[in-house]
Design an enzyme around this catalytic site. Structure first.
Site, short mmCIF file in Angstrom:
data_model
loop_
_atom_site.label_atom_id
_atom_site.label_comp_id
_atom_site.label_asym_id
_atom_site.label_seq_id
_atom_site.Cartn_x
_atom_site.Cartn_y
_atom_site.Cartn_z
N LEU A 31 -7.23 49.86 98.22
CA LEU A 31 -6.10 50.55 97.60
C LEU A 31 -4.86 49.67 97.71
O LEU A 31 -4.50 49.25 98.80
CB LEU A 31 -5.83 51.89 98.30
CG LEU A 31 -6.92 52.96 98.20
CD1 LEU A 31 -6.51 54.19 98.99
CD2 LEU A 31 -7.21 53.32 96.78
N ASP A 32 -4.22 49.41 96.58
CA ASP A 32 -2.97 48.66 96.63
C ASP A 32 -1.82 49.61 96.92
O ASP A 32 -2.02 50.83 97.05
CB ASP A 32 -2.76 47.85 95.35
CG ASP A 32 -2.60 48.71 94.10
OD1 ASP A 32 -2.16 49.88 94.20
OD2 ASP A 32 -2.91 48.21 93.00
N SER A 33 -0.62 49.09 97.03
CA SER A 33 0.52 49.92 97.43
C SER A 33 0.81 51.03 96.42
O SER A 33 1.14 52.15 96.81
CB SER A 33 1.76 49.07 97.65
OG SER A 33 2.10 48.34 96.48
N GLU A 35 -1.42 52.52 94.48
CA GLU A 35 -2.48 53.52 94.65
C GLU A 35 -2.25 54.35 95.91
O GLU A 35 -2.54 55.56 95.91
CB GLU A 35 -3.84 52.84 94.71
CG GLU A 35 -4.29 52.26 93.38
CD GLU A 35 -5.58 51.50 93.47
OE1 GLU A 35 -6.47 51.79 92.65
OE2 GLU A 35 -5.71 50.63 94.36
#
Length: 71
Positions: A31-33, A35
């Protein structure tokens, strides 16, 4: 609560078979920031709480503890 958070994560990732435990790290879910922000917003809506995003939320268990503290 784990079940609801797992449902949110599965829906978000589009993977109904995704295995989630309290120790699952968000980094492992890739998960990126952005997300993470979306996930937290969905959790806030589901549990009717307000969560302060911080570096301490690294696992599903951390997120659940934060939600429980916010109740």
């Amino acid at each position: 609560m784990l079940e609801k958070v797992t449902d949110i994560l599965r829906e978000h990732k589009g993977d109904s078979e995704l295995q989630i435990t309290l120790k699952t790290e968000f980094a492992d879910l890739e998960l990126d920031s952005l997300e993470m922000v979306e996930l937290v917003m969905n959790v806030e809506e589901e549990f009717d709480v307000s969560i302060e995003m911080n570096e301490g939320i690294k696992t599903v268990g951390d997120l659940i503890n934060t939600v429980e503290a916010a109740r």
